[in-house]
Design a protein around this motif. Structure first.
Motif, PDB file in Angstrom:
ATOM      1  N   THR A  99      73.964  13.716 -65.054  1.00 17.45           N
ATOM      2  CA  THR A  99      75.164  12.953 -64.731  1.00 17.45           C
ATOM      3  C   THR A  99      76.319  13.576 -65.501  1.00 17.45           C
ATOM      4  O   THR A  99      76.372  13.498 -66.728  1.00 17.45           O
ATOM      5  CB  THR A  99      75.004  11.473 -65.110  1.00 17.45           C
ATOM      6  N   SER A 125      69.597   7.742 -59.996  1.00 19.16           N
ATOM      7  CA  SER A 125      69.663   6.394 -60.548  1.00 19.16           C
ATOM      8  C   SER A 125      68.293   5.754 -60.412  1.00 19.16           C
ATOM      9  O   SER A 125      67.581   6.001 -59.440  1.00 19.16           O
ATOM     10  CB  SER A 125      70.723   5.565 -59.807  1.00 19.16           C
ATOM     11  N   LYS A 174      77.705   8.694 -58.404  1.00 22.20           N
ATOM     12  CA  LYS A 174      76.968   8.283 -59.599  1.00 22.20           C
ATOM     13  C   LYS A 174      77.881   7.552 -60.582  1.00 22.20           C
ATOM     14  O   LYS A 174      77.462   6.586 -61.239  1.00 22.20           O
ATOM     15  CB  LYS A 174      76.335   9.505 -60.266  1.00 22.20           C
ATOM     16  N   ASN A 177      78.092   4.154 -59.445  1.00 20.32           N
ATOM     17  CA  ASN A 177      76.820   3.491 -59.756  1.00 20.32           C
ATOM     18  C   ASN A 177      76.808   2.991 -61.201  1.00 20.32           C
ATOM     19  O   ASN A 177      76.431   1.851 -61.484  1.00 20.32           O
ATOM     20  CB  ASN A 177      75.679   4.480 -59.536  1.00 20.32           C
ATOM     21  N   GLN A 178      77.239   3.850 -62.119  1.00 20.88           N
ATOM     22  CA  GLN A 178      77.223   3.483 -63.535  1.00 20.88           C
ATOM     23  C   GLN A 178      78.223   2.378 -63.845  1.00 20.88           C
ATOM     24  O   GLN A 178      77.997   1.564 -64.757  1.00 20.88           O
ATOM     25  CB  GLN A 178      77.485   4.706 -64.399  1.00 20.88           C
ATOM     26  N   VAL A 181      76.361  -0.795 -62.642  1.00 18.91           N
ATOM     27  CA  VAL A 181      75.239  -1.123 -63.529  1.00 18.91           C
ATOM     28  C   VAL A 181      75.735  -1.720 -64.845  1.00 18.91           C
ATOM     29  O   VAL A 181      75.211  -2.731 -65.321  1.00 18.91           O
ATOM     30  CB  VAL A 181      74.359   0.115 -63.785  1.00 18.91           C
ATOM     31  N   ALA A 182      76.753  -1.099 -65.430  1.00 22.57           N
ATOM     32  CA  ALA A 182      77.274  -1.602 -66.705  1.00 22.57           C
ATOM     33  C   ALA A 182      77.838  -3.007 -66.551  1.00 22.57           C
ATOM     34  O   ALA A 182      77.569  -3.892 -67.381  1.00 22.57           O
ATOM     35  CB  ALA A 182      78.347  -0.660 -67.252  1.00 22.57           C
ATOM     36  N   HIS A 240      75.101   5.810 -71.483  1.00 17.66           N
ATOM     37  CA  HIS A 240      75.963   4.985 -70.625  1.00 17.66           C
ATOM     38  C   HIS A 240      77.406   5.016 -71.135  1.00 17.66           C
ATOM     39  O   HIS A 240      78.352   4.985 -70.340  1.00 17.66           O
ATOM     40  CB  HIS A 240      75.450   3.550 -70.535  1.00 17.66           C
ATOM     41  N   ASP A 243      78.779   8.066 -69.657  1.00 16.90           N
ATOM     42  CA  ASP A 243      79.020   7.894 -68.221  1.00 16.90           C
ATOM     43  C   ASP A 243      80.264   7.055 -67.946  1.00 16.90           C
ATOM     44  O   ASP A 243      81.016   7.329 -66.998  1.00 16.90           O
ATOM     45  CB  ASP A 243      77.808   7.235 -67.563  1.00 16.90           C
ATOM     46  N   HIS A 281      70.528   0.321 -72.693  1.00 11.75           N
ATOM     47  CA  HIS A 281      71.849  -0.256 -72.394  1.00 11.75           C
ATOM     48  C   HIS A 281      71.812  -1.772 -72.178  1.00 11.75           C
ATOM     49  O   HIS A 281      72.842  -2.437 -72.269  1.00 11.75           O
ATOM     50  CB  HIS A 281      72.519   0.446 -71.215  1.00 11.75           C
TER      51      HIS A 281
END
Length: 295
Positions: A99, A125, A174, A177-178, A181-182, A240, A243, A281
């Motif tokens: 990533t 992912s 991506k 995506n991060q 997710v976070a 993370h 990212d 994370h």
């Protein structure tokens, strides 16, 4: 890419090691390369080959896969005098599953083309569990032909492989995506602390939440561990944090406002500053507890 290939796999960490093993199990000749020796030794015990240096491993490889922590790591391995593009044979395919920054991915594609190397960005992912189960979601950027050549290998490590556009597009998706997710992890953490403060049976609560609109892969995979404060890394806070730096920089570049994402990026940065960078994370829960006076 038809038939069995010789694959140089660079980066045998939490994600890379199981991915490389799946390729071995599929019958490919896989040469493992890693900065530290122990992962390479474990990979050899699992049926792979010791690739030696990057230059040695890529010399006869049909495909080179990189799974490295950050943009500078990939750039160094790809562009250095002892790196991929200076030593791989013409026509080799470089699949970068790391990533990294979208602009870096585009620069690598251009440099690869100048060296006669085909490049696709294919970040993944699904975390450690997805890597072990060969169930990763993979967003792929590159030309139609190069992505088609990469697909048979990607299908051995992932379940959802989608070509999302030209070089750099995989990294852009991506980043999104991060961001999701976070944000979801933060809200799951807040929900757990909220439920506990009210004395609710949290396992039952997460079960019913998971069956409704609040359900998500994040809740399904991380919720149980968060309830018992198990934060062994499937995906480290440090990564993370990196990212989310990519997300905020890319958003700023195009003038896109991400107010909630920027706030979560600050929370992740605070968690890391407290010395929790090596935790999973989902340890965002620790910060919510602290802010709530319950830590």
């Amino acid at each position: 890419m038809a038939g069995m290939s010789t694959v140089a796999f660079i980066g045998l960490g939490i994600m890379g090691a199981p991915m490389a093993k799946h390729l071995v199990d599929a019958g490919h000749d896989v040469l493992g390369v890693n900065r530290s020796r122990e992962p390479v030794e474990r990979f050899v015990e699992a049926g792979g080959r010791d690739g030696g240096t990057v230059a040695e491993a890529v010399a006869d490889a049909d495909v080179v896969i990189t799974m490295l922590p950050d943009s500078p790591d990939v750039t160094a391995v790809a562009l250095g005098a002892d790196g991929i593009y200076a030593n791989a044979k013409k026509g080799a395919l470089h699949i970068d599953c790391s990533t990294i920054r979208p602009d870096t991915a585009r620069e690598l594609a251009e440099a690869g083309a100048s060296a006669g190397i085909r490049v696709v960005d294919a970040p993944v992912s699904g975390g450690e569990a997805g890597a072990k189960e060969a169930a990763l979601s993979i967003m792929v950027g590159g030309s139609d032909d190069d992505v088609a050549a990469a697909r048979p290998l990607l299908e051995k490590v992932g379940k959802t492989i989608v070509h999302v556009g030209p070089p750099g597009s995989g990294q852009t998706v991506k980043a999104a995506n991060q961001l999701i997710v976070a944000g979801t992890l933060e809200l799951v953490a807040e929900a757990i602390v909220f439920l506990e403060a009210h004395g609710v049976a949290t396992e039952a609560a997460l079960e019913v939440l998971g069956g409704g609109l609040a359900g998500s892969t994040v809740l399904a995979r991380k919720g149980a561990g968060m309830l018992v404060r198990e934060f062994s890394p499937g995906f480290r806070v440090d990564l993370h944090h990196k990212d989310l730096g990519i997300v905020t920089a890319a958003a700023r570049e195009r003038g896109v406002a991400i107010p909630l994402g920027a706030h979560v990026a600050q929370l992740v940065a605070a968690l890391r500053a407290q010395g929790h960078g090596d935790l999973d994370h989902s340890a965002l829960l620790k910060l919510v507890e602290q802010l709530s006076g319950r830590g």
